[in-house]
Motif scaffolding. Structure first.
Motif, PDB file in Angstrom:
ATOM      1  N   GLY A  42       0.852  -1.241  -0.168  1.00 26.20           N
ATOM      2  CA  GLY A  42      -0.069  -0.026  -0.171  1.00 26.20           C
ATOM      3  C   GLY A  42       0.865   1.281  -0.089  1.00 26.20           C
ATOM      4  O   GLY A  42       0.294   2.116   0.569  1.00 26.20           O
ATOM      5  N   SER A  43       2.069   1.251  -0.615  1.00 24.85           N
ATOM      6  CA  SER A  43       2.783   2.425  -0.640  1.00 24.85           C
ATOM      7  C   SER A  43       2.311   3.210  -1.689  1.00 24.85           C
ATOM      8  O   SER A  43       1.828   2.934  -2.797  1.00 24.85           O
ATOM      9  N   LEU A  44       2.713   4.783  -2.027  1.00 22.67           N
ATOM     10  CA  LEU A  44       2.221   5.442  -2.978  1.00 22.67           C
ATOM     11  C   LEU A  44       2.878   5.116  -4.301  1.00 22.67           C
ATOM     12  O   LEU A  44       2.255   4.850  -5.278  1.00 22.67           O
ATOM     13  N   CYS A  45       4.326   4.727  -4.266  1.00 17.97           N
ATOM     14  CA  CYS A  45       4.825   4.391  -5.694  1.00 17.97           C
ATOM     15  C   CYS A  45       4.421   2.982  -6.388  1.00 17.97           C
ATOM     16  O   CYS A  45       4.734   2.866  -7.251  1.00 17.97           O
ATOM     17  N   CYS A 114      11.852   7.683  -5.641  1.00 17.42           N
ATOM     18  CA  CYS A 114      11.594   7.180  -4.333  1.00 17.42           C
ATOM     19  C   CYS A 114      12.378   7.651  -3.205  1.00 17.42           C
ATOM     20  O   CYS A 114      11.777   8.078  -1.934  1.00 17.42           O
ATOM     21  N   ASP A 115      13.589   7.821  -3.188  1.00 15.33           N
ATOM     22  CA  ASP A 115      14.671   8.055  -1.917  1.00 15.33           C
ATOM     23  C   ASP A 115      15.246   9.390  -1.980  1.00 15.33           C
ATOM     24  O   ASP A 115      15.644   9.927  -2.797  1.00 15.33           O
ATOM     25  N   LYS A 116      15.312   9.878  -0.590  1.00 12.44           N
ATOM     26  CA  LYS A 116      15.651  11.016  -0.426  1.00 12.44           C
ATOM     27  C   LYS A 116      16.733  11.218   0.802  1.00 12.44           C
ATOM     28  O   LYS A 116      16.451  10.412   1.628  1.00 12.44           O
ATOM     29  N   VAL A 117      17.615  12.100   1.067  1.00  5.26           N
ATOM     30  CA  VAL A 117      18.248  12.338   2.082  1.00  5.26           C
ATOM     31  C   VAL A 117      18.001  13.828   2.505  1.00  5.26           C
ATOM     32  O   VAL A 117      18.318  14.677   1.760  1.00  5.26           O
ATOM     33  N   LEU A 118      17.503  13.933   3.719  1.00  5.05           N
ATOM     34  CA  LEU A 118      16.808  15.414   4.164  1.00  5.05           C
ATOM     35  C   LEU A 118      17.650  15.811   5.282  1.00  5.05           C
ATOM     36  O   LEU A 118      17.975  15.024   6.518  1.00  5.05           O
ATOM     37  N   ALA A 190      17.384   9.543   6.159  1.00  4.19           N
ATOM     38  CA  ALA A 190      17.160   8.610   4.729  1.00  4.19           C
ATOM     39  C   ALA A 190      16.087   8.063   4.639  1.00  4.19           C
ATOM     40  O   ALA A 190      15.775   7.173   5.500  1.00  4.19           O
ATOM     41  N   MET A 191      14.978   8.658   3.739  1.00  5.65           N
ATOM     42  CA  MET A 191      13.739   7.973   3.701  1.00  5.65           C
ATOM     43  C   MET A 191      13.270   7.977   2.114  1.00  5.65           C
ATOM     44  O   MET A 191      13.788   8.538   1.317  1.00  5.65           O
ATOM     45  N   ASN A 192      12.159   7.257   2.256  1.00  4.80           N
ATOM     46  CA  ASN A 192      11.687   7.214   0.807  1.00  4.80           C
ATOM     47  C   ASN A 192      10.069   7.573   0.835  1.00  4.80           C
ATOM     48  O   ASN A 192       9.446   7.811   1.995  1.00  4.80           O
ATOM     49  N   ASP A 193       9.598   8.011  -0.281  1.00  5.64           N
ATOM     50  CA  ASP A 193       8.404   8.411  -0.228  1.00  5.64           C
ATOM     51  C   ASP A 193       7.172   7.507  -0.169  1.00  5.64           C
ATOM     52  O   ASP A 193       7.402   6.329  -0.243  1.00  5.64           O
ATOM     53  N   SER A 204       9.842  21.411   7.391  1.00  7.93           N
ATOM     54  CA  SER A 204      10.491  22.096   6.408  1.00  7.93           C
ATOM     55  C   SER A 204      12.074  21.881   6.411  1.00  7.93           C
ATOM     56  O   SER A 204      12.933  22.535   6.688  1.00  7.93           O
ATOM     57  N   LEU A 205      11.826  20.870   5.828  1.00  6.01           N
ATOM     58  CA  LEU A 205      13.263  19.962   5.546  1.00  6.01           C
ATOM     59  C   LEU A 205      13.981  20.555   4.130  1.00  6.01           C
ATOM     60  O   LEU A 205      13.256  20.732   3.199  1.00  6.01           O
ATOM     61  N   ASN A 206      15.316  20.821   3.971  1.00 10.54           N
ATOM     62  CA  ASN A 206      16.082  20.614   2.700  1.00 10.54           C
ATOM     63  C   ASN A 206      16.508  19.210   2.257  1.00 10.54           C
ATOM     64  O   ASN A 206      16.754  18.419   3.045  1.00 10.54           O
ATOM     65  N   THR A 207      16.308  19.174   1.098  1.00  8.48           N
ATOM     66  CA  THR A 207      16.931  17.724   0.273  1.00  8.48           C
ATOM     67  C   THR A 207      18.323  17.988  -0.272  1.00  8.48           C
ATOM     68  O   THR A 207      18.655  18.902  -0.934  1.00  8.48           O
ATOM     69  N   LEU A 208      19.116  16.976   0.365  1.00  5.79           N
ATOM     70  CA  LEU A 208      20.651  17.049  -0.158  1.00  5.79           C
ATOM     71  C   LEU A 208      20.729  16.063  -1.458  1.00  5.79           C
ATOM     72  O   LEU A 208      21.539  16.671  -2.388  1.00  5.79           O
ATOM     73  N   VAL A 209      19.624  14.949  -1.725  1.00  8.54           N
ATOM     74  CA  VAL A 209      19.929  14.252  -2.862  1.00  8.54           C
ATOM     75  C   VAL A 209      18.494  13.560  -2.726  1.00  8.54           C
ATOM     76  O   VAL A 209      17.878  13.300  -1.829  1.00  8.54           O
ATOM     77  N   ASP A 210      17.992  13.686  -4.098  1.00  6.40           N
ATOM     78  CA  ASP A 210      16.897  12.784  -4.292  1.00  6.40           C
ATOM     79  C   ASP A 210      16.842  12.143  -5.591  1.00  6.40           C
ATOM     80  O   ASP A 210      17.144  12.460  -6.583  1.00  6.40           O
ATOM     81  N   SER A 211      16.568  10.849  -5.391  1.00  7.39           N
ATOM     82  CA  SER A 211      16.821   9.779  -6.354  1.00  7.39           C
ATOM     83  C   SER A 211      15.818  10.299  -7.590  1.00  7.39           C
ATOM     84  O   SER A 211      16.161   9.870  -8.592  1.00  7.39           O
ATOM     85  N   ALA A 212      14.856  10.985  -7.374  1.00  5.39           N
ATOM     86  CA  ALA A 212      13.744  11.215  -8.392  1.00  5.39           C
ATOM     87  C   ALA A 212      14.377  12.223  -9.418  1.00  5.39           C
ATOM     88  O   ALA A 212      13.893  12.451 -10.584  1.00  5.39           O
ATOM     89  N   VAL A 213      15.121  13.435  -8.946  1.00  5.65           N
ATOM     90  CA  VAL A 213      15.550  14.377  -9.622  1.00  5.65           C
ATOM     91  C   VAL A 213      17.157  14.774  -9.740  1.00  5.65           C
ATOM     92  O   VAL A 213      17.473  15.511 -10.504  1.00  5.65           O
ATOM     93  N   THR A 214      17.849  14.037  -8.666  1.00 14.40           N
ATOM     94  CA  THR A 214      19.328  14.450  -8.785  1.00 14.40           C
ATOM     95  C   THR A 214      19.925  13.219  -9.499  1.00 14.40           C
ATOM     96  O   THR A 214      19.770  12.070  -9.621  1.00 14.40           O
ATOM     97  N   GLU A 215      20.697  13.717 -10.585  1.00 16.10           N
ATOM     98  CA  GLU A 215      21.346  13.038 -11.606  1.00 16.10           C
ATOM     99  C   GLU A 215      22.635  12.280 -10.906  1.00 16.10           C
ATOM    100  O   GLU A 215      23.065  13.076  -9.828  1.00 16.10           O
ATOM    101  N   PRO A 216      23.080  11.328 -11.210  1.00 15.06           N
ATOM    102  CA  PRO A 216      22.665  10.168 -12.200  1.00 15.06           C
ATOM    103  C   PRO A 216      21.625   9.544 -11.913  1.00 15.06           C
ATOM    104  O   PRO A 216      20.795   8.808 -12.626  1.00 15.06           O
ATOM    105  N   TYR A 217      21.033   9.507 -10.388  1.00 12.54           N
ATOM    106  CA  TYR A 217      20.075   8.682  -9.911  1.00 12.54           C
ATOM    107  C   TYR A 217      18.549   8.786 -10.617  1.00 12.54           C
ATOM    108  O   TYR A 217      17.906   7.711 -10.496  1.00 12.54           O
ATOM    109  N   SER A 218      18.457   9.983 -11.111  1.00 10.88           N
ATOM    110  CA  SER A 218      17.248  10.182 -11.518  1.00 10.88           C
ATOM    111  C   SER A 218      16.872   9.534 -12.766  1.00 10.88           C
ATOM    112  O   SER A 218      15.679   9.430 -13.276  1.00 10.88           O
TER     113      SER A 218
END
Length: 335
Positions: A42-45, A114-118, A190-193, A204-218
């Motif tokens: 039952g996860s979003l993705c 899916c994955d982020k470091v915040l 380190a969490m996923n959506d 109100s957290l900042n994203t250091l890296v997001d596998s959905a939008v940060t290259e090359p992971y995106s």
């Protein structure tokens, strides 16, 4: 020996022969009658599975399915026990279990992201390199978020090997991770959506890296469809139908994220606000690709071995090749 006793002996012999014969025979099940047991959490993705049901893609393929709700973290046990035949999983989290004999075959990639470091906005942490000497909260030591975090940190020059660990990973439950960050028990998450996106908004957290939008992971597929080994071998038509339906659903989502999010919430596949969930879905690439998953697996497996999350004795090339099954009647990419 009287006639009655002779007849009894003959009857027992015949029954025993029939039983032995039946035990030695493989049950005959036609592909069109097969009911595929699919595990889900039952996860979003996990949207392709939800839409394959709601938009009729399983029915379109003539595939009978039985969906089984699993508790978080129990998918591999369910596969091993034979409770489920197929599922949907984060590619990186499958690799170590596959190296240990998890009996599945990946059939296609479904989406990226899916994955982020915040980190807190006022923490003074601007880059991954700034996390040296810091504590990072994770949902488990084998989850996709810690795998992604280790990959990204290693790429940024931060050592995450057992012999030289320059950060500290600390496990908290998903609900406690944001609180741990707020209270100073950890310096980053380190969490996923969708929990990552929710925490990011609420705290109100900042994203250091997001596998959905940060290259090359995106560009690397994170989630995939898979089937048990025996389904791929004994019922390839069923496995192909499952794969095609999931691909069709994923491609449909790519063009209909708002409707997807609305259906997920209304039909109680996931909780949350549909409009917010749609903004998260829109950061993913839902163009399904067999080749995309295969390439991402090869890249990620090598990195996992480098950071110590795959044993040095694992033949990564063999693991890569043996973890997939390919079907002639399944397209490589569906748009």
């Amino acid at each position: 020996m009287n006639l009655k006793k002779k007849m009894s002996i003959v009857a027992v012999t015949v029954i025993a022969t029939l039983l032995l014969s039946a035990c030695g025979q493989k049950p005959v099940t036609k592909a069109e009658d097969f009911v595929l047991k699919i595990g889900y959490m039952g996860s979003l993705c996990e949207a392709p599975l939800h839409m394959a049901v709601e938009k009729g893609f399983f029915a379109e393929e003539g595939l009978h399915v039985d969906l089984i709700k699993l508790a978080p973290g129990t998918a591999f046990e369910a596969i091993t026990a034979g409770t489920v035949d197929a599922g949907f999983g984060l590619l990186a989290s499958l690799m170590q279990p596959l190296s240990n004999g998890l009996p599945i075959k990946v059939t296609t990639g479904l989406h990226t992201g899916c994955d982020k470091v915040l980190v807190p906005k006022d923490a003074g942490i601007k880059t991954l390199a700034d996390l040296k000497g810091k504590r990072i909260g994770v949902p488990s030591m084998t989850s996709s978020p810690i795998i992604f975090a280790k990959r990204a940190l290693a790429d940024a020059g931060v050592s995450v090997t057992e012999k030289n660990m320059e950060v500290e990973f600390i496990v908290f439950s998903l609900s406690d991770l944001p609180i741990a960050l707020k209270n100073g028990a950890v310096d980053a998450l380190a969490m996923n959506d969708p929990t990552a996106a929710i925490a990011q908004r609420e705290f109100s957290l900042n994203t250091l890296v997001d596998s959905a939008v940060t290259e090359p992971y995106s560009h690397q597929y994170c989630c995939s469809a898979y089937v048990r080994d025996n389904i791929a071998q004994d019922y390839p038509e069923v496995a192909a139908k499952y794969t095609r339906a999931m691909q069709k659903a994923s491609a449909w989502i790519q063009k209909n994220q708002d409707e997807t999010a609305k259906i997920q919430v209304e039909k109680k596949w996931v909780a949350g606000d549909a409009a917010f969930n749609a903004t998260v879905l829109k950061t993913y690439n839902y163009i399904p690709s067999v080749k995309g998953a295969y390439e991402a697996f090869g890249i990620t497996a090598k990195q996992l071995q480098q950071v110590g999350m795959l044993d040095n004795g694992v033949d990564v090339e063999a693991l890569h090749k043996n973890s997939f099954v390919f079907f002639n009647d399944v397209q490589d990419t569906v748009q």
